[in-house]
Design an enzyme around this catalytic site. Structure first.
Site, short mmCIF file in Angstrom:
data_model
loop_
_atom_site.label_atom_id
_atom_site.label_comp_id
_atom_site.label_asym_id
_atom_site.label_seq_id
_atom_site.Cartn_x
_atom_site.Cartn_y
_atom_site.Cartn_z
N HIS A 265 0.87 -1.19 0.00
CA HIS A 265 0.00 0.00 0.00
C HIS A 265 0.90 1.23 0.00
O HIS A 265 1.82 1.31 0.80
CB HIS A 265 -0.89 0.02 1.26
N TYR B 149 -9.35 5.28 7.50
CA TYR B 149 -9.43 5.76 8.88
C TYR B 149 -10.51 6.83 8.92
O TYR B 149 -10.42 7.82 8.21
CB TYR B 149 -8.11 6.38 9.30
N PRO C 207 -3.35 1.32 18.75
CA PRO C 207 -3.18 0.69 17.42
C PRO C 207 -3.44 1.64 16.25
O PRO C 207 -3.21 1.29 15.11
CB PRO C 207 -4.19 -0.44 17.43
N LYS D 101 1.66 0.73 14.93
CA LYS D 101 3.07 0.81 15.27
C LYS D 101 3.54 -0.24 16.29
O LYS D 101 4.72 -0.27 16.63
CB LYS D 101 3.39 2.21 15.83
N TYR E 239 4.03 7.35 9.18
CA TYR E 239 3.19 6.16 9.02
C TYR E 239 3.97 5.02 8.34
O TYR E 239 3.89 3.86 8.77
CB TYR E 239 1.94 6.49 8.19
C1 PHB Z 1 -5.33 -4.10 11.21
O1 PHB Z 1 -5.34 -4.44 10.02
O2 PHB Z 1 -5.65 -4.86 12.15
C2 PHB Z 1 -4.92 -2.68 11.54
C3 PHB Z 1 -4.49 -1.85 10.50
C4 PHB Z 1 -4.10 -0.53 10.80
C5 PHB Z 1 -4.16 -0.09 12.12
C6 PHB Z 1 -4.58 -0.93 13.16
C7 PHB Z 1 -4.97 -2.24 12.87
O3 PHB Z 1 -3.80 1.20 12.40
#
Ligand code: PHB
Ligand code: APR
Length: 394
Positions: free
Chosen positions: A77, A205, A297, A301, A389
């Site tokens: 990605h 997000y 989360p 990270k 990120y």
């Molecule tokens: C996940 O795919 O579980 C995941 C992806 C991004 C995040 C947190 C969890 O920031």
């Protein structure tokens, strides 16, 4: 109880991603290590965890020779979607930094690491109970543990505490020798894994009036979704229908209409906290990964910061044993913490930007919306987010 004595160079307490990755790298460098894991292999591999790997983590797995399946099944990605006020924009990482991330389940990383360790026959003790780290502040540390009807004593040079937030390692450092920093967020994440195609090719997000939501994936037919929930909520209180309805209510209409729902194959709630322990070393004991720090989360990270700790500690042990140079060991805590705090700040920033906080005033909401607007409009703001990120340099 039968006694048994073992000898090795490094005892690794904890057989999660940190411990197994460190063990594999040390093995390839010809440095003997024994891994002690409290749970069974099946239990460890049953944990559902995040799935975004920084380039640094991927390169470490390549170095460890554990990247074959990742290269085959991982998704690259180079951007992510940020949604708010029923609109959305894309942060194109590759416009600012040529370091894509790889989406590949952490459970799969751990599985690949377990299989690699088993294939080289390196010593790993699962169901290791009553682990105790002794004399870490001397030149002759040892670790005792019980497995079955045998109590083992391992004499070693160093101990790597890779046993997570609830492990024994951090608590081995005397209270007056360590300082702990903690921020507990007033909400949790309700996560669902479903055998459904992801709603979008990249992660979404979302900051919505009803709270945060995240759309992620594991592969083209396995999706991972999260919604912000009360800290003390109960996953069993949520039917699948309630979850899907709430998720749709938090996404821009275009995505809500595209969302493919289905039965949840896993549903759980995780609390959100930031936590850092200083120092990450006491004598011949070194803390690594979640044993030393926890991030919310939101910035994906957790595993990636465990990876940078592993890299620093692996290089330190390699210099010590191959070049009789202890500089890496002496600088480990300061070097690791410098990156840990930058990652802690970024994870706090993303969490504060994207969640609705209880008691948020109208002023707070306007400021949050202004920051999202600024991120949408400013290349410099997006570059700062992208650089963090995709992963700060080690
Ligand atoms: C996940 O795919 O579980 C995941 C992806 C991004 C995040 C947190 C969890 O920031
Ligand atoms: N003795 C031996 N093993 C222990 C003990 C103990 N006293 N206490 C805990 N463990 C084991 C746990 O069972 C777990 O398998 O240590 C391991 C720690 O693994 P993680 O908690 O996954 O931590 P870490 O390896 O640092 O991984 C960090 O991966 O699991 C995620 O959320 C975590 O994203 C973070 C990253």
């Amino acid at each position: 109880m039968l006694p048994a004595t073992l000898q090795t160079r490094v005892v690794i307490v904890g057989g999660g991603p940190s411990g197994l990755l460190l063990g594999q790298l040390l093995h390839l460098a010809g440095i003997d290590a024994i891994v002690l894991e409290k749970k069974s292999r099946e239990y460890v591999l049953g944990r559902i965890r995040a799935g975004v790997l920084e380039r640094g983590m991927v390169q470490l797995l390549e170095q460890a020779g554990v990247d074959k399946r990742l290269q085959r099944e991982g998704f690259t990605h180079d951007g992510t979607i940020i949604a708010f006020n029923n609109e959305y924009f894309r942060v194109p990482f590759s416009k600012y930094i040529d370091k894509p991330v790889t989406v590949y389940g952490q459970t799969e990383v751990t599985r690949d690491l377990y299989e690699a360790r088993e294939s080289v026959g390196a010593p790993t003790y699962s169901n290791a109970e009553e682990v105790s780290i002794n004399n870490a502040d001397t030149d002759t540390p040892s670790v005792t543990f019980v497995q079955g009807d045998t109590r083992y004593t391992i004499n070693c040079d160093f101990v790597a505490g890779c046993d997570g937030f609830h492990g024994v390692s951090r608590k081995t450092i005397p209270d007056d020798q360590r300082k702990e920093f903690e921020k507990v967020y007033p909400f949790g994440w309700l996560g669902v894994l479903s055998d459904t195609p992801p709603v979008h090719e990249e992660l979404i997000y979302a900051n919505s009036p009803r709270g945060f939501a995240l759309c992620s994936m594991r592969n083209a037919s396995l999706s991972r979704y999260y919604i912000q929930c009360e800290s003390n909520d109960d996953a069993n209180r949520w039917s699948d229908e309630d979850f899907w309805r709430e998720l749709k209510n938090r996404l821009p209409q275009e995505f809500a209409e595209q969302l493919v729902t289905g039965p949840s194959i896993e549903k759980s709630i995780a609390p959100l906290r930031s936590f850092v322990c200083e120092p990450m070393r006491w004598g011949r004991l070194f803390l690594c990964g979640d044993a030393a720090h926890i991030v919310p989360p939101t910035g994906a990270k957790g595993l990636n910061t465990a990876a940078s700790d592993v890299q620093y500690l692996y290089q330190a042990f390699k210099s010590y044993y191959h070049n009789n140079d202890s500089a890496g060991i002496d600088n480990y805590s300061a070097t690791a913490l410098a990156r840990v705090w930058k990652v802690t700040r970024f994870s706090w920033w993303m969490t504060t930007l994207l969640h609705r906080f209880p008691g948020q005033s109208d002023f707070d909401l306007r400021v949050q919306q202004a920051e999202l607007d600024f991120l949408k409009q400013s290349d410099e703001a997006q570059a700062a987010m992208a650089i963090n990120y995709v992963g700060l340099p080690y």
